[in-house]
Design a protein around this motif. Structure first.
Motif, PDB file in Angstrom:
ATOM      1  N   SER A  71       0.837  -1.194   0.000  1.00  0.00           N
ATOM      2  CA  SER A  71       0.000   0.000   0.000  1.00  0.00           C
ATOM      3  C   SER A  71       0.871   1.242   0.000  1.00  0.00           C
ATOM      4  CB  SER A  71      -0.925   0.018   1.227  1.00  0.00           C
ATOM      5  OG  SER A  71      -0.166   0.026   2.427  1.00  0.00           O
ATOM      6  N   VAL A  72       0.259   2.387  -0.263  1.00  0.00           N
ATOM      7  CA  VAL A  72       0.964   3.672  -0.242  1.00  0.00           C
ATOM      8  C   VAL A  72       0.187   4.619   0.650  1.00  0.00           C
ATOM      9  CG1 VAL A  72      -0.250   4.525  -2.295  1.00  0.00           C
ATOM     10  CG2 VAL A  72       1.955   5.523  -1.652  1.00  0.00           C
ATOM     11  N   HIS A  73       0.913   5.445   1.378  1.00  0.00           N
ATOM     12  CA  HIS A  73       0.285   6.372   2.309  1.00  0.00           C
ATOM     13  C   HIS A  73       0.949   7.740   2.163  1.00  0.00           C
ATOM     14  CE1 HIS A  73      -1.590   7.867   5.998  1.00  0.00           C
ATOM     15  NE2 HIS A  73      -0.403   8.334   6.350  1.00  0.00           N
ATOM     16  N   VAL A  74       0.145   8.798   2.064  1.00  0.00           N
ATOM     17  CA  VAL A  74       0.647  10.163   1.949  1.00  0.00           C
ATOM     18  C   VAL A  74      -0.126  11.053   2.921  1.00  0.00           C
ATOM     19  CG1 VAL A  74       1.003  12.152   0.450  1.00  0.00           C
ATOM     20  CG2 VAL A  74       1.232   9.845  -0.484  1.00  0.00           C
ATOM     21  N   THR A  75       0.599  11.862   3.653  1.00  0.00           N
ATOM     22  CA  THR A  75      -0.018  12.791   4.594  1.00  0.00           C
ATOM     23  C   THR A  75       0.598  14.170   4.415  1.00  0.00           C
ATOM     24  OG1 THR A  75      -0.390  11.065   6.255  1.00  0.00           O
ATOM     25  CG2 THR A  75      -0.422  13.328   7.027  1.00  0.00           C
ATOM     26  N   SER A  76      -0.217  15.185   4.484  1.00  0.00           N
ATOM     27  CA  SER A  76       0.283  16.553   4.472  1.00  0.00           C
ATOM     28  C   SER A  76      -0.302  17.296   5.660  1.00  0.00           C
ATOM     29  CB  SER A  76      -0.083  17.260   3.163  1.00  0.00           C
ATOM     30  OG  SER A  76      -1.495  17.290   3.001  1.00  0.00           O
ATOM     31  N   TRP A  77       0.450  18.265   6.136  1.00  0.00           N
ATOM     32  CA  TRP A  77       0.040  19.031   7.312  1.00  0.00           C
ATOM     33  C   TRP A  77      -0.066  20.506   6.977  1.00  0.00           C
ATOM     34  CZ3 TRP A  77       4.629  16.122   9.613  1.00  0.00           C
ATOM     35  CH2 TRP A  77       4.218  14.863  10.091  1.00  0.00           C
ATOM     36  N   ILE A  78      -1.112  21.130   7.462  1.00  0.00           N
ATOM     37  CA  ILE A  78      -1.255  22.576   7.391  1.00  0.00           C
ATOM     38  C   ILE A  78      -1.383  23.071   8.825  1.00  0.00           C
ATOM     39  CG2 ILE A  78      -2.610  24.509   6.517  1.00  0.00           C
ATOM     40  CD1 ILE A  78      -3.509  22.760   4.219  1.00  0.00           C
ATOM     41  N   VAL A  79      -0.300  23.661   9.313  1.00  0.00           N
ATOM     42  CA  VAL A  79      -0.226  24.103  10.707  1.00  0.00           C
ATOM     43  C   VAL A  79      -0.658  25.558  10.806  1.00  0.00           C
ATOM     44  CG1 VAL A  79       1.253  24.300  12.738  1.00  0.00           C
ATOM     45  CG2 VAL A  79       1.705  22.504  11.042  1.00  0.00           C
ATOM     46  N   GLN A  80      -1.534  25.849  11.758  1.00  0.00           N
ATOM     47  CA  GLN A  80      -2.018  27.221  11.943  1.00  0.00           C
ATOM     48  C   GLN A  80      -1.633  27.717  13.340  1.00  0.00           C
ATOM     49  OE1 GLN A  80      -5.682  25.342  11.895  1.00  0.00           O
ATOM     50  NE2 GLN A  80      -4.683  24.218  10.247  1.00  0.00           N
ATOM     51  N   GLY A  81      -1.386  28.996  13.426  1.00  0.00           N
ATOM     52  CA  GLY A  81      -1.095  29.604  14.715  1.00  0.00           C
ATOM     53  C   GLY A  81       0.299  29.279  15.217  1.00  0.00           C
ATOM     54  N   ASN A  82       0.613  29.778  16.388  1.00  0.00           N
ATOM     55  CA  ASN A  82       1.925  29.565  16.971  1.00  0.00           C
ATOM     56  C   ASN A  82       1.882  28.811  18.285  1.00  0.00           C
ATOM     57  OD1 ASN A  82       3.714  30.976  15.076  1.00  0.00           O
ATOM     58  ND2 ASN A  82       2.549  32.795  15.656  1.00  0.00           N
ATOM     59  N   GLY A  83       0.729  28.750  18.927  1.00  0.00           N
ATOM     60  CA  GLY A  83       0.638  28.075  20.199  1.00  0.00           C
ATOM     61  C   GLY A  83       1.332  28.853  21.307  1.00  0.00           C
ATOM     62  N   ALA A  84       1.180  28.361  22.521  1.00  0.00           N
ATOM     63  CA  ALA A  84       1.708  29.080  23.680  1.00  0.00           C
ATOM     64  C   ALA A  84       3.115  28.662  24.061  1.00  0.00           C
ATOM     65  CB  ALA A  84       0.778  28.858  24.878  1.00  0.00           C
ATOM     66  N   SER A  85       3.590  27.531  23.540  1.00  0.00           N
ATOM     67  CA  SER A  85       4.863  26.974  24.012  1.00  0.00           C
ATOM     68  C   SER A  85       6.030  27.926  23.809  1.00  0.00           C
ATOM     69  CB  SER A  85       5.146  25.649  23.306  1.00  0.00           C
ATOM     70  OG  SER A  85       4.063  24.763  23.464  1.00  0.00           O
ATOM     71  N   ALA A  86       6.314  28.261  22.555  1.00  0.00           N
ATOM     72  CA  ALA A  86       7.477  29.096  22.255  1.00  0.00           C
ATOM     73  C   ALA A  86       7.193  30.585  22.418  1.00  0.00           C
ATOM     74  CB  ALA A  86       7.955  28.814  20.834  1.00  0.00           C
ATOM     75  N   HIS A  87       5.934  30.998  22.246  1.00  0.00           N
ATOM     76  CA  HIS A  87       5.622  32.425  22.204  1.00  0.00           C
ATOM     77  C   HIS A  87       5.055  32.956  23.517  1.00  0.00           C
ATOM     78  CE1 HIS A  87       6.276  32.731  17.822  1.00  0.00           C
ATOM     79  NE2 HIS A  87       5.865  31.480  17.818  1.00  0.00           N
ATOM     80  N   GLY A  88       4.792  32.069  24.470  1.00  0.00           N
ATOM     81  CA  GLY A  88       4.266  32.549  25.740  1.00  0.00           C
ATOM     82  C   GLY A  88       4.964  31.962  26.945  1.00  0.00           C
ATOM     83  N   VAL A  89       5.318  30.686  26.851  1.00  0.00           N
ATOM     84  CA  VAL A  89       5.936  29.988  27.978  1.00  0.00           C
ATOM     85  C   VAL A  89       7.447  29.892  27.823  1.00  0.00           C
ATOM     86  CG1 VAL A  89       6.000  27.813  29.271  1.00  0.00           C
ATOM     87  CG2 VAL A  89       3.834  28.669  28.387  1.00  0.00           C
ATOM     88  N   GLY A  90       7.909  29.662  26.583  1.00  0.00           N
ATOM     89  CA  GLY A  90       9.330  29.493  26.339  1.00  0.00           C
ATOM     90  C   GLY A  90       9.831  28.105  26.675  1.00  0.00           C
ATOM     91  N   SER A  91       8.946  27.122  26.632  1.00  0.00           N
ATOM     92  CA  SER A  91       9.319  25.757  26.992  1.00  0.00           C
ATOM     93  C   SER A  91       9.923  25.024  25.801  1.00  0.00           C
ATOM     94  CB  SER A  91       8.096  24.980  27.489  1.00  0.00           C
ATOM     95  OG  SER A  91       7.101  24.931  26.483  1.00  0.00           O
TER      96      SER A  91
END
Length: 306
Positions: free
Chosen positions: A105-125
């Motif tokens: 079989s063959v499998h293909v996945t693509s991702w469309i990421v939205q936003g920045n989240g709180a990790s790097a832009h608010g918490v710095g974790s």
């Protein structure tokens, strides 16, 4: 930018592949199942005959949106709201009828990421607070061929895929939004380029064998850095923003793992896993320069190798 636009067009073209392959088949299928929204088996009906044609040819496509809004009420680097979203587009096809190879079989996945989240832009974790948090944009995720023997006795993958979805798995972690379990929190901060994992998969080949009913063995080799350039290069988003680098010249990451499922009186059932990995590609030392001096010193030189 232009790269994002091209990648998005590629993903859209992949999702519409069936439309250009057999338009007469779609027409022949008819609009069965496109009646009342209250009686359909699927919300959007048969897509004018596309869905039955895909099923007949053992092709399945999917689209899943995962949303993770958050708010930092106290502490961190700054307070406020944040959002991380992930749209996953996938396509799977059984190649056995066309190739004569059962289990292929063959499998293909693509991702469309939205936003920045709180990790790097608010918490710095270092670890993401939500597993969907990543650099915004559209990129190719998985793209691999897989062969599976009867009863899953042997499984082989080749192409681009992730270490995190095949090794060091915690079956209980899937119910949590948090990403601090197993791979993401232990290895992602140590391997070059974060290792082949969401949201930058890497080229590789993997084989798994069901040695006994309770014992399964797995081994794989991947590109040493999924981002495709020396570790001392630019930040990851500038190196492989669309997931189409397919690097084959950045060393080798080898990993092996065995897991044994058990059932014991008083303990119930569970899974015991043991494995190890080795990456031939050195990454820069995060503490010392090439002369062993702390990088915090004003006269420190370039980072040394770990």
């Amino acid at each position: 930018g232009e790269r994002l636009r091209i990648t998005t067009l590629v993903l859209a073209a992949s999702a519409a592949w069936g439309l250009t392959c057999a338009p007469t088949a779609f027409a022949a299928s008819g609009p069965q199942g496109d009646g009342s929204i209250w009686t359909r088996s699927h919300l959007f009906g048969d897509w004018g005959g596309i869905r039955p044609w895909l099923k007949q040819h053992e092709i399945s496509i999917g689209a899943v949106e995962s949303a993770a809004p958050s708010a930092i009420l106290h502490g961190g680097e700054r307070q406020g709201t944040a959002y991380a979203g992930l749209l996953t587009l996938s396509a799977d096809a059984n190649l056995a009828p066309e190739t004569g190879i059962s289990g292929l079989s063959v499998h293909v996945t693509s991702w469309i990421v939205q936003g920045n989240g709180a990790s790097a832009h608010g918490v710095g974790s270092l670890s993401g607070l939500a597993y969907v948090a990543a650099q915004p944009g559209a990129r190719l995720g998985d793209a691999f061929l897989e062969w599976q023997a009867p009863h899953d006795a042997v499984r082989v993958k080749i192409g681009q895929f992730g270490l995190d979805e095949n090794f060091d798995l915690n079956p209980d972690a899937g119910v949590f939004l948090n990403s601090t379990f197993t791979y993401r929190n232990i290895m992602a901060d140590q391997l070059p380029g974060g290792g082949p994992a969401y949201s930058y998969e890497g080229p590789g080949i993997m084989a798994g064998v069901q040695a006994t009913p309770r014992l399964r063995l797995k081994a794989a080799i991947f590109s040493g850095d999924p981002l495709g350039q020396p570790v001392r290069g630019p930040a990851p988003p500038a190196r492989d923003g669309n997931g189409l680098a397919f690097p084959l010249n950045t060393g080798v990451l080898a990993i092996a793992e065995g897991d044994w499922s058990y059932r014991m009186p008083g303990l119930g059932k569970g899974l015991f896993a043991l494995g190890g990995l080795y990456d031939t590609l050195n990454r820069p030392d995060l503490l010392h320069d090439a002369n062993g001096q702390s990088l915090a010193q004003p006269d420190a030189g370039p980072p040394g190798d770990e």
